[in-house]
Every structure is written in C-alpha cells, then in structure tokens.
Design a protein around this motif. Structure first.
Motif, PDB file in Angstrom:
ATOM      1  N   UNK A 288     -34.707  20.225 -63.673  1.00 25.98           N
ATOM      2  CA  UNK A 288     -34.243  19.830 -62.349  1.00 25.98           C
ATOM      3  C   UNK A 288     -32.919  19.090 -62.505  1.00 25.98           C
ATOM      4  N   UNK A 289     -32.279  18.820 -61.403  1.00 27.63           N
ATOM      5  CA  UNK A 289     -30.962  18.193 -61.431  1.00 27.63           C
ATOM      6  C   UNK A 289     -31.079  16.695 -61.727  1.00 27.63           C
ATOM      7  N   UNK A 290     -30.284  16.168 -62.675  1.00 27.08           N
ATOM      8  CA  UNK A 290     -30.228  14.714 -62.827  1.00 27.08           C
ATOM      9  C   UNK A 290     -29.404  14.118 -61.689  1.00 27.08           C
ATOM     10  N   UNK A 291     -29.911  13.047 -61.092  1.00 30.65           N
ATOM     11  CA  UNK A 291     -29.321  12.486 -59.877  1.00 30.65           C
ATOM     12  C   UNK A 291     -28.892  11.038 -60.128  1.00 30.65           C
ATOM     13  N   UNK A 292     -27.693  10.671 -59.671  1.00 29.03           N
ATOM     14  CA  UNK A 292     -27.278   9.271 -59.752  1.00 29.03           C
ATOM     15  C   UNK A 292     -25.774   9.142 -59.779  1.00 29.03           C
ATOM     16  N   UNK A 293     -25.283   8.013 -59.321  1.00 27.78           N
ATOM     17  CA  UNK A 293     -23.843   7.772 -59.372  1.00 27.78           C
ATOM     18  C   UNK A 293     -23.551   6.374 -59.894  1.00 27.78           C
ATOM     19  N   UNK A 294     -23.666   5.352 -59.021  1.00 27.86           N
ATOM     20  CA  UNK A 294     -23.185   4.009 -59.333  1.00 27.86           C
ATOM     21  C   UNK A 294     -24.296   2.989 -59.124  1.00 27.86           C
ATOM     22  N   UNK A 295     -24.333   1.957 -59.963  1.00 28.73           N
ATOM     23  CA  UNK A 295     -25.204   0.801 -59.755  1.00 28.73           C
ATOM     24  C   UNK A 295     -24.355  -0.418 -59.405  1.00 28.73           C
ATOM     25  N   UNK A 296     -25.023  -1.486 -58.986  1.00 31.45           N
ATOM     26  CA  UNK A 296     -24.311  -2.683 -58.546  1.00 31.45           C
ATOM     27  C   UNK A 296     -23.417  -3.266 -59.635  1.00 31.45           C
ATOM     28  N   UNK A 297     -23.810  -3.111 -60.900  1.00 30.76           N
ATOM     29  CA  UNK A 297     -23.057  -3.793 -61.951  1.00 30.76           C
ATOM     30  C   UNK A 297     -21.617  -3.310 -62.037  1.00 30.76           C
ATOM     31  N   UNK A 298     -21.339  -2.066 -61.651  1.00 36.92           N
ATOM     32  CA  UNK A 298     -19.968  -1.557 -61.671  1.00 36.92           C
ATOM     33  C   UNK A 298     -19.082  -2.403 -60.762  1.00 36.92           C
ATOM     34  N   UNK A 299     -19.544  -2.645 -59.548  1.00 34.67           N
ATOM     35  CA  UNK A 299     -18.757  -3.433 -58.589  1.00 34.67           C
ATOM     36  C   UNK A 299     -18.782  -4.905 -58.966  1.00 34.67           C
ATOM     37  N   UNK A 300     -19.926  -5.411 -59.416  1.00 32.17           N
ATOM     38  CA  UNK A 300     -20.030  -6.814 -59.832  1.00 32.17           C
ATOM     39  C   UNK A 300     -19.039  -7.127 -60.954  1.00 32.17           C
TER      40      UNK A 300
ATOM     41  N   UNK B 111     -58.380  -2.399 -54.693  1.00 29.43           N
ATOM     42  CA  UNK B 111     -57.133  -2.950 -54.191  1.00 29.43           C
ATOM     43  C   UNK B 111     -55.938  -2.430 -54.974  1.00 29.43           C
ATOM     44  N   UNK B 112     -54.761  -2.763 -54.477  1.00 28.51           N
ATOM     45  CA  UNK B 112     -53.528  -2.321 -55.125  1.00 28.51           C
ATOM     46  C   UNK B 112     -53.349  -3.053 -56.449  1.00 28.51           C
ATOM     47  N   UNK B 113     -53.091  -2.315 -57.506  1.00 27.19           N
ATOM     48  CA  UNK B 113     -52.763  -2.876 -58.809  1.00 27.19           C
ATOM     49  C   UNK B 113     -51.236  -2.926 -58.880  1.00 27.19           C
ATOM     50  N   UNK B 114     -50.670  -4.080 -58.594  1.00 31.14           N
ATOM     51  CA  UNK B 114     -49.250  -4.192 -58.269  1.00 31.14           C
ATOM     52  C   UNK B 114     -48.332  -3.947 -59.460  1.00 31.14           C
ATOM     53  N   UNK B 115     -47.203  -3.295 -59.166  1.00 38.11           N
ATOM     54  CA  UNK B 115     -46.127  -3.137 -60.144  1.00 38.11           C
ATOM     55  C   UNK B 115     -45.447  -4.478 -60.376  1.00 38.11           C
ATOM     56  N   UNK B 116     -44.781  -4.606 -61.512  1.00 38.59           N
ATOM     57  CA  UNK B 116     -43.976  -5.799 -61.770  1.00 38.59           C
ATOM     58  C   UNK B 116     -42.738  -5.789 -60.881  1.00 38.59           C
ATOM     59  N   UNK B 117     -42.372  -6.960 -60.394  1.00 38.34           N
ATOM     60  CA  UNK B 117     -41.153  -7.125 -59.601  1.00 38.34           C
ATOM     61  C   UNK B 117     -40.127  -7.821 -60.489  1.00 38.34           C
ATOM     62  N   UNK B 118     -39.266  -7.029 -61.105  1.00 38.50           N
ATOM     63  CA  UNK B 118     -38.342  -7.577 -62.098  1.00 38.50           C
ATOM     64  C   UNK B 118     -36.993  -6.886 -61.994  1.00 38.50           C
ATOM     65  N   UNK B 119     -35.964  -7.562 -62.485  1.00 39.25           N
ATOM     66  CA  UNK B 119     -34.620  -6.992 -62.541  1.00 39.25           C
ATOM     67  C   UNK B 119     -33.943  -7.447 -63.829  1.00 39.25           C
ATOM     68  N   UNK B 120     -32.976  -6.675 -64.275  1.00 29.52           N
ATOM     69  CA  UNK B 120     -32.014  -7.107 -65.284  1.00 29.52           C
ATOM     70  C   UNK B 120     -30.643  -6.922 -64.659  1.00 29.52           C
ATOM     71  N   UNK B 121     -29.897  -8.005 -64.535  1.00 30.40           N
ATOM     72  CA  UNK B 121     -28.605  -7.947 -63.861  1.00 30.40           C
ATOM     73  C   UNK B 121     -27.489  -8.472 -64.768  1.00 30.40           C
ATOM     74  N   UNK B 122     -26.298  -7.929 -64.542  1.00 34.55           N
ATOM     75  CA  UNK B 122     -25.109  -8.429 -65.206  1.00 34.55           C
ATOM     76  C   UNK B 122     -24.929  -9.900 -64.854  1.00 34.55           C
ATOM     77  N   UNK B 123     -24.793 -10.746 -65.873  1.00 37.06           N
ATOM     78  CA  UNK B 123     -24.704 -12.192 -65.654  1.00 37.06           C
ATOM     79  C   UNK B 123     -23.277 -12.718 -65.829  1.00 37.06           C
TER      80      UNK B 123
END
Length: 433
Positions: A226-238, A385-397
């Motif tokens: 299938x086609x790989x999809x994606x362009x830009x993430x926030x870190x480019x502008x940050x 009940x819902x077995x929740x996903x982790x709510x996490x990020x790795x961001x440019x610091x």
C-alpha cells in the motif's frame, strides 16, 4: 521480545523530514524529551526490555531490497538521500539516555521494582530525528508486555475489518497512522491485515467510495503493498522557528519544504504548531504559495470549527476548496470520522483521515487472556472495560541551544520550556493564562 526489526518500521514523515534536514540544517544540534502525560509507572523488567530494544536500534540499516522499494514507491527521495540513508545507522548508546527512577520501595505483585521512565535524546538533528517513532513504539510494547498484561489479541483482525468497513461505506478516505502508540508490532500487523482485507473485499463495489489510502508505517506499507503516507510533523516548524525566529515561521517552513519537494507531492501543511492563528496569517499572506499546497492537516482543537476556517483560507488565496483537502488526524474514532466527512461534504471541501490509536491500541480488559495459535482471530471482544493506551509524546526540546515549543489549538496543552511558551504566546497574541 520487544524489538524493532527494520529501520523502515517508522512513520514516513520522519524520513521525509530527515531528507529536508539533511539539505537545510545538516549541522544543527538538538535534544528531545519524553513526556508521559498519563504519568504511568513501569516495572524493572519493562525498563530492561526498553534498554535492550533501544540498543538493538543501533544494528539496523537500510537493506538493498528496502532501498529498491523506496526508489519505486517514493520518487521524491533523491539518490543523494538514499545513499545517505543506506549508509546511516543510529547510535543509541551515545544519543539515547534512559533513566529508571524508583518510586521508593514500591513493587508490583511479582516483587518487581516500580518506577518512572525518563528519556532524553541528544545529537545532530539529522542523526537523531529517526528515534521518536520507534522509541515510543518500544515503550508501549514493553509496558503492555511487562506491566499491563490483562488483555489479548482475540478479535483484533475482525475489529479492524469492521472499522474499515464502516469507514469505507461512509465514503471516508483513510490512512492508518498508529505506529507510535501501538500496543505492539503484532497488534499493528493484525490491524493492517484486517484493513487491507476489507479494502480488497469492498474495492470492487461501485457504491463504495471510501478506501484505505495507505499507512504512515513504511515497513508495513512495503509488506502490504500500500502507499506510504505522510509529510510533515511539528518538529520541522518548531526547529525552524527556534533557529530562524518566530516571525513568519510557518511560511518559512513551507518555503524550505518546497525547496526539498518541488513536485508538490508532499504538500499537506500542518497548521497547529503554534496554534492555527499564526499559521493562517502566513498561509494567506502568499496566495501563490497557498494555492500550490494540496491540503491542510488538522491535529488539535475543534475539527468541526476548523472546516469553515480552512475553506475560507483556500478561498482567500484563490483556490477552489473542492480541489483541496483537510486531513483530520486528532483523536479520531469511527463515529467522529463519519461525522466530519458529512460536515466537510456539506461545506464543499475535500477531506481524509489519519486514524492512529483507535486502530492499533483498542483493547478490552481481560481477566483470563487467551494465547492463540493464530493471534488476532476470533470474534471481537465486547465485554470488559477499556484497556487504555499510553498517553505519551517525544518532542523536540532544544535546537542549537534554543528552546523549542509546541502550542496546540487547545491553548493549555503546551510542550516545552514554560517561559518560552509564554513569550511565544505573547508574540502571536494568544492567551497566556
């Protein structure tokens, strides 16, 4: 065993950004930081699994077969970049700093020490940009292998097929965006199996207008053709804003992106790095540039309110909204996608959907998990009940010792140094309370 087995087991936008960084900022130095918004603890076995999996990242490199596939499917990658990528290896022992911080003498039911995980990444931007996605996938899989184990894979293929069927029958163009917060690589693979199967089953029906557009995961795009999809993430502008200044940062990021991708093949702009207000100011300030971009990605705030704002912006630069696209990618589930599809159709603007955690980390609590010979088979689990996903990020610091910040359209949801966030909000006339 928690392990990434291919350098392409990542999201496409990390590779497209790496090519742009290589061209424009090859000497920039950065640091990234991990934030666990859910404040989840891990045990020592999970930490050891993370350490081992991170170390293994240093053994990965682009294979000849993978390069040939990239040349075929991603013509926007230049030979110069592919030569770079084929010779590139990560150096996690030097660049990734993992710390387990014990919570006193606390242990889990098996007597394993409990603590908090901290991660910092340091090095060149071009050399460290590929860590974020596999690191997050590793942390999630280690957590759900060693800490939260009250779940199983029963019904995951059927669940993915049902969601795909509902979305495609509603006319939604859908991309799978679930790498970073997936439960495991196997969970991701099962979802892609289900989505591609139902996409093929419904593809022959003339009354079905929706489809699977592709996946952000490059390795799975290759596996499932299938086609790989994606362009830009926030870190480019940050990163660009921190280096070059915040005035006109969104427009400058678009200009540099076009310099790397002049064909326009990857011209979906991300609108909420510093909230949408300064983005749209830059967007409409250059109508010729605005017309060249195919679409806008909505990743925070109220998506229903975003639709008329995006439509007006395209009209202001002289573009026909019907020929443009909103890519919705914030916290989507099936009902929300269908609702937004109806609203975009009524407004007269195109849309598509990047669905992540709802696909790759949707599980129920199970008291007696089942080990299957063929994982993912069976009926969809509806009890528990819902077995929740982790709510996490790795961001440019930081970049070149300057703080980097992210200010979403939920103005209290900020990432980065607090004083820099305050100053950037003041600069753009945003609420600072």
């Amino acid at each position: 065993m928690v392990r990434i087995t291919s350098i392409l087991d990542t999201d496409l936008y990390k590779l497209t950004m790496q090519q742009a960084v290589l061209q424009h900022y090859p000497t920039a130095l950065v640091s990234y930081r991990f934030t666990n918004r859910g404040n989840n603890s891990i045990n020592k076995p999970a930490f050891e699994a993370i350490k081992e999996a991170v170390a293994h990242l240093g053994t990965l490199s682009l294979t000849s077969e993978e390069r040939t596939w990239l040349e075929s499917k991603c013509p926007y990658f230049t030979p110069t970049y592919l030569d770079f990528l084929q010779s590139f290896t990560l150096n996690p022992m030097e660049e990734v700093h993992l710390v387990f911080e014990p919570e006193g003498e606390t242990t889990d039911a098996e007597g394993n020490q409990i603590g908090k995980l901290s991660i910092e990444i340091k090095g060149s931007w071009v050399g460290t940009i590929l860590y974020e996605v596999p690191l997050m996938a590793i942390v999630s899989e280690a957590y759900f292998t060693h800490v939260n184990t009250s779940w199983d894979y029963v019904g995951q293929v059927a669940q993915a097929k049902l969601k795909g069927k509902q979305l495609f029958e509603a006319g939604c163009l859908v991309s799978e965006f679930g790498t970073r917060r997936r439960r495991s690589f196997l969970s991701h693979d099962l979802v892609m199996k289900g989505l591609t199967e139902v996409n093929k089953e419904l593809g022959a029906r003339e009354d079905i207008k929706g489809k699977l557009s592709g996946t952000s995961n490059v390795y799975l795009a290759m596996k499932y053709d299938v086609l790989p999809i994606g362009t830009i993430a926030h870190e480019w502008i940050m990163g660009i804003a921190a280096i070059e200044g915040y005035n006109g940062a969104n427009g400058r990021a678009m200009d540099l992106w076009e310099a790397t991708y002049p064909s326009g093949a990857l011209s979906i702009a991300l609108t909420d790095t510093f909230s949408t207000k300064p983005f749209f100011e830059d967007f409409v300030s250059n109508p010729e540039r605005g017309c060249r971009w195919k679409g806008l990605r909505q990743d925070s705030g109220d998506p229903s309110k975003f639709i008329p704002i995006a439509k007006e912006a395209f009209e202001r630069v002289g573009a026909d909204p019907k020929s443009k696209l909103i890519v919705f990618s914030d916290g989507l589930d099936v009902p929300r996608c269908i609702k937004l599809k109806q609203e975009a159709d009524a407004a007269g603007i195109g849309c598509s959907f990047g669905v992540g955690t709802t696909f790759t980390n949707d599980y129920k609590n199970v008291e007696a998990p089942v080990k299957q010979d063929n994982p993912g088979e069976g009926e969809i689990r509806t009890e528990g009940g819902v077995n929740k996903a982790l709510n996490m990020v790795i961001k440019l610091y930081k970049i070149n010792n300057e703080f980097c910040v992210k200010i979403s359209d939920e103005l209290t949801k900020n990432t980065g140094d607090a004083e820099t966030v305050r100053l950037v909000k003041m600069r753009f006339g945003l609420e600072t309370a």
